[in-house]
Design an enzyme around this catalytic site. Sequence first.
Site, PDB file in Angstrom:
ATOM      1  CG  ASP A 249      22.154 -13.901  11.176  1.00  0.00           C
ATOM      2  OD1 ASP A 249      22.543 -14.956  10.660  1.00  0.00           O
ATOM      3  OD2 ASP A 249      21.417 -13.868  12.186  1.00  0.00           O
ATOM      4  CD  GLU A 319       8.051 -13.203  -1.643  1.00  0.00           C
ATOM      5  OE1 GLU A 319       8.653 -12.493  -0.820  1.00  0.00           O
ATOM      6  OE2 GLU A 319       6.926 -12.925  -2.099  1.00  0.00           O
TER       7      GLU A 319
HETATM    8  C1  BGC Z   1      22.870 -17.954  10.966  1.00  0.00           C
HETATM    9  C2  BGC Z   1      22.849 -19.074  11.943  1.00  0.00           C
HETATM   10  C3  BGC Z   1      22.286 -18.521  13.246  1.00  0.00           C
HETATM   11  C4  BGC Z   1      20.935 -17.820  13.029  1.00  0.00           C
HETATM   12  C5  BGC Z   1      20.564 -16.981  14.179  1.00  0.00           C
HETATM   13  C6  BGC Z   1      21.387 -17.711  10.809  1.00  0.00           C
HETATM   14  O1  BGC Z   1      20.946 -17.210   9.728  1.00  0.00           O
HETATM   15  O2  BGC Z   1      23.496 -18.270   9.763  1.00  0.00           O
HETATM   16  O3  BGC Z   1      24.092 -19.659  12.117  1.00  0.00           O
HETATM   17  O4  BGC Z   1      22.106 -19.567  14.130  1.00  0.00           O
HETATM   18  O5  BGC Z   1      20.976 -16.974  11.926  1.00  0.00           O
HETATM   19  O6  BGC Z   1      21.381 -15.861  14.264  1.00  0.00           O
END
Ligand code: BGC
Length: 593
Positions: A249, A319
Amino acid sequence: MSKKLTKFSSLAITTALWLAAIPGGAQQVSSRSQQTAAPKVAQRQTSQFAQDPWWKHAVIYEIYPRSFQDSNGDGVGDINGIASRLDYLHDLGIGAIWITPMYPSPLVDFGYDVADYAAIDPLYGTLEDFDHLMAEAKKRNIRVIMDLVPNHTSDQHPWFKESRSSRTNSKRDWYIWRDGKAPGQPPNNWQSWFGHSAWQFDSATNQYYYHHFYTEQPDLNWRNPEVRKAMYDAMRFWLDRGVAGFRLDAVSRLFEDPNLHDDPILPGKNAYGDPNIAHKYTDNLPEIHEVLREMRRLVDAYPGNPVLISEADEPNIAELTKMYGRKNDEIQLPMDFQIADVNKLSAPDFRKLFDEVDRNAAHGHPHFFFSNHDQPRQWDRYGDGVHNDQIAKLMAALLLTTRATPLMYYGEEIGMRTTPPVRKEDVQDPIGEIGWPEEKGRDGERTPMQWDNTKDAGFSSADHPWLPIPPSAAEYNVSVESSDPHSILSFYKRLLALRRSEPALRNGTYAALDRDDAHVFAYLRKNPAKGDSILVALNMSAEPRTVKLDLSALGLKANSAKTLVAAPQIGNGSVSFTHFVIPPFGVFVGSVH
Ligand code: BGC
Ligand code: MG
């Protein structure tokens, strides 16, 4: 779609795949005269596929666990619910599921605010349920990918509670604490992606902490070796339980400029009323690559080729290419947000971006998607309001016939649409409250999966599921569409089956055809061996289009193609290149020899 969502969606990832054109690798032997060679070739074919890491060929399916299937009637989806739907995913032809976070969490950001990296939130079930899901998935050859949130924790994580308790606490340096510029003033102008200053004052110790996302999501300090070790331990915890990798993430946000330079201000304001800024000093700092290499070494030490998928919104191919690493030693599958964000049916735009990623300098494997839990669904972004069913099929073909590993979002296979809240008081996603009415948040793309025509569309038995069932569920659901051969779901199934059965769709090279056509995007997946190649032609306009295809430059003499999948019907079992008319938004996938 609001501007903010477009911007938000650019938080993305990507991956690299080698051109899998190993001579003889994908050869299909059917003719009598080749019979003697068959065993050898068949063996080679198997062994090459066996050599390829699974993630080059698997179709990955994103599950938002709150919304997939509720098994206990509380209106929120859960792990046992997912397990009960594995047969559906298996029949569809899914090779891996990526489940968004299920860790214990105060759920401010619905799980992206993690309070414990080595446990399951009781809302979703138990670790035992998780192990059961893993075992059931394995029986069906479906791998499970976890969502790892390394950039930040919840403010309720014990690490942060300790960190904020005093300036001398041993975990103080696990987060980014700084003095204000002056009394009442944050350290600099950095902004949160979710609106307003990225600095939160904490009166207990009279310092500010940095949060790239919600205030309740303090950023970890990745320059601290103990933080790295703790996160790597979390990765091992899940790998030891058999997960097939991680979707990382917001991974481009791991580091911030230690000198706290102000970010450059851009013209205009965003949906939250803040000045637009370039996140120059908080995004894509070079240090992330060292971390990605460490993570890659960690997963590579496990059997079964675990995969790293990056969510990083890379602005251009240069990138994106960096995410693979100089020696292909970082991310295998960087999500391609540029392709996801074309946001219009434009043959020239897709052709340009497909070409670029196909030839990326790292020889990395492309990874395409069009929808996820952070941006309006493709149904609405690409549909024209008139031909949406047909356009949904076109998008399916675009996703499932390229060299890229496809990533599907639950419900796109039945034509689920974005259904945002109508009233502010119904909003669940906090950014919808901060930015209302311009930014309605992400509830619209997170509504429950539409299974059938029973209560709550078969998602739950609760009187009030956590988000309402969209009205379109009566017509667009798995049960109704399963019995209709012309449905979007049936179309997906045919394409997914073709992707498995056609060697050229697995291992064929990619070449765009008819490069100047403004409306038809046509390409050839050329079989590296002797078998058939696959021709794809997609009419991205509302008018019928006539194409003239010449495959001679690609070494093929064919002047006709045998229909494999088409919508609506095109030709009668085959098309001739001298008279090839594609109806509005028509899709043709055929074989050429
Ligand atoms: C996730 C989101 C989240 C954010 C913060 C993003 O990349 O896909 O749903 O709100 O990261 O964690
Ligand atoms: Mg960060």
